[in-house]
Design an enzyme around this catalytic site. Structure first.
Site, PDB file in Angstrom:
ATOM      1  N   HIS A   1     -55.603  -7.770   8.902  1.00  0.00           N
ATOM      2  CA  HIS A   1     -55.908  -8.869   7.702  1.00  0.00           C
ATOM      3  C   HIS A   1     -56.577 -10.095   8.065  1.00  0.00           C
ATOM      4  CE1 HIS A   1     -53.358  -6.854   4.657  1.00  0.00           C
ATOM      5  NE2 HIS A   1     -52.307  -6.601   5.823  1.00  0.00           N
TER       6      HIS A   1
ATOM      7  N   SER B   1     -56.789  -1.246  10.813  1.00  0.00           N
ATOM      8  CA  SER B   1     -55.935  -1.437  12.210  1.00  0.00           C
ATOM      9  C   SER B   1     -55.324   0.289  12.493  1.00  0.00           C
ATOM     10  CB  SER B   1     -54.626  -2.112  11.618  1.00  0.00           C
ATOM     11  OG  SER B   1     -53.934  -1.739  10.599  1.00  0.00           O
TER      12      SER B   1
ATOM     13  N   GLU C   1     -54.861  -3.587   1.447  1.00  0.00           N
ATOM     14  CA  GLU C   1     -54.305  -2.745   2.422  1.00  0.00           C
ATOM     15  C   GLU C   1     -55.277  -1.405   2.597  1.00  0.00           C
ATOM     16  OE1 GLU C   1     -50.967  -4.811   3.642  1.00  0.00           O
ATOM     17  OE2 GLU C   1     -52.357  -3.282   4.529  1.00  0.00           O
TER      18      GLU C   1
ATOM     19  N   HIS D   1     -51.334  -5.120  13.127  1.00  0.00           N
ATOM     20  CA  HIS D   1     -51.874  -4.897  11.768  1.00  0.00           C
ATOM     21  C   HIS D   1     -52.330  -5.971  11.234  1.00  0.00           C
ATOM     22  CE1 HIS D   1     -51.428  -3.201   7.631  1.00  0.00           C
ATOM     23  NE2 HIS D   1     -50.921  -4.382   7.467  1.00  0.00           N
TER      24      HIS D   1
HETATM   25  N1  HBI Z   1     -44.321  -9.447   3.796  1.00  0.00           N
HETATM   26  N2  HBI Z   1     -44.946 -10.330   5.830  1.00  0.00           N
HETATM   27  C1  HBI Z   1     -45.080  -9.497   4.778  1.00  0.00           C
HETATM   28  N3  HBI Z   1     -46.329  -9.050   4.528  1.00  0.00           N
HETATM   29  C2  HBI Z   1     -46.964  -8.192   3.787  1.00  0.00           C
HETATM   30  O1  HBI Z   1     -47.755  -7.621   3.547  1.00  0.00           O
HETATM   31  C3  HBI Z   1     -46.033  -8.036   2.583  1.00  0.00           C
HETATM   32  C4  HBI Z   1     -44.597  -8.764   2.814  1.00  0.00           C
HETATM   33  N4  HBI Z   1     -43.903  -8.681   1.547  1.00  0.00           N
HETATM   34  C5  HBI Z   1     -44.173  -7.828   0.163  1.00  0.00           C
HETATM   35  C6  HBI Z   1     -45.577  -7.357   0.409  1.00  0.00           C
HETATM   36  N5  HBI Z   1     -46.431  -7.293   1.205  1.00  0.00           N
HETATM   37  C7  HBI Z   1     -46.145  -6.549  -0.684  1.00  0.00           C
HETATM   38  O2  HBI Z   1     -44.925  -5.773  -1.602  1.00  0.00           O
HETATM   39  C8  HBI Z   1     -46.785  -7.222  -1.688  1.00  0.00           C
HETATM   40  O3  HBI Z   1     -47.205  -6.184  -2.539  1.00  0.00           O
HETATM   41  C9  HBI Z   1     -46.116  -8.241  -2.375  1.00  0.00           C
HETATM   42 FE    FE Z   2     -50.657  -5.357   5.623  1.00  0.00          FE
END
Ligand code: HBI
Ligand code: FE
Length: 280
Positions: A141, A201, A182, A136
């Site tokens: 990303h 993904s 996303e 993913h």
């Molecule tokens: N942590 N590793 C990782 N990847 C993410 O996409 C991610 C996260 N923590 C919080 C988050 N995304 C979402 O809550 C964001 O909106 C902050």
């Molecule tokens: Fe993501």
């Protein structure tokens, strides 16, 4: 009865990764030797199935950048991807054991470091996994971080997140992340395309998001988007559409505090709450 959305990414869900091996900034080393042949085979099969689906559905910018991930039949080494990524947009990947708390996450993005989960799903989870895994994060990303305008937007999102945290507005801002980075859609010259990693993904949601008549597709507007709740374990029922990454970047130039203020106490939209059919 609307199902209360699970807050995406909040670390209160039992994280799958082993955080003991992460540092204070939640990053860890990519332990390349730990990948099994089954792991590499899972990556190869996911990559092969997903890349066949892209033409006509994925943003052209994504398709153009995908080869920059490097090899497709084994899990790439982050330091090899970083040689190309840093050259292109001064971003770098950092390995993390899984979802990390919001402030460390925002801090990494604000420093042009993208956290990439370092484990891959099991063969049994081939078709669906709730937590983001390396496929993913890497396949979904990373390619668009090679696009300079989108790369600047992601950094600006991280900077905005640190501000939002101070204002108690993380839930609202996380909706902007959800409906752009996303699950965002973009109107390109050949038609509607997906640019969000959660769509790119997913073998099921990629055609659904662009072709199905079921979901509503609304123009991205900060206030409407930040008032729209989301669910993490179904296909989206609402998508937000941009006309270009430049438009997305320009939209987030202003300080969000007045919007947060104005939205406080305003009614929210459920993920599937319809609006009159806007020209999508
Ligand atoms: N942590 N590793 C990782 N990847 C993410 O996409 C991610 C996260 N923590 C919080 C988050 N995304 C979402 O809550 C964001 O909106 C902050
Ligand atoms: Fe993501």
């Amino acid at each position: 009865m609307a199902v209360e959305p699970v807050v995406y990414g909040a670390s209160e869900r039992p994280p799958r990764g082993d955080y003991a091996r992460a540092g204070a900034d939640y990053t860890c080393a990519q332990n390349y030797a730990a990948y099994t042949e089954a792991d590499h085979d899972t990556y190869r099969r996911l990559y092969e199935r997903q890349s066949r689906l892209l033409p006509g559905l994925a943003s052209q910018a994504f398709i153009d950048a995908l080869p920059s991930l490097g090899e497709r039949d084994r899990i790439p080494r982050f330091e090899e991807v970083n040689e190309r990524l840093y050259q292109a947009t001064r971003w770098e990947l950092v390995a993390v054991p899984g979802l990390i708390p919001e402030v460390p996450f925002f801090t990494l993005l604000a420093n042009r470091k993208f956290p990439v989960t370092d484990w891959i799903r099991t063969p049994e989870e081939f078709d669906y996994i709730v937590e983001p895994d390396i496929f993913h994060d890497l396949f979904g990303h990373v390619p668009l971080l090679f696009n300079p305008v989108f790369a600047d937007y992601v950094q600006r999102y991280g900077q905005g997140g640190l501000k939002a945290h101070g204002l108690g507005a993380c839930e609202m801002l996380s909706r902007l992340y959800w409906y752009t980075i996303e699950f965002g859609l973009i109107r390109e010259s050949e038609g509607l395309r997906a640019y969000g990693a959660g769509i790119l993904s997913s073998s099921g949601e990629l055609p659904y998001s662009v072709q199905s008549p079921e979901p509503q597709r609304l123009p991205l507007q900060l206030a409407r988007t930040m008032r729209t709740r989301y669910k993490i374990d179904t296909f989206q029922q609402t998508y937000f559409v941009i006309d270009s990454f430049q438009q997305l970047f320009d939209m987030t130039a202003a300080d969000f505090s007045p919007i947060y203020q104005a939205l406080k106490g305003q009614p929210e939209f459920a993920a599937n709450e319809r609006e009159e059919a806007l020209t999508a």
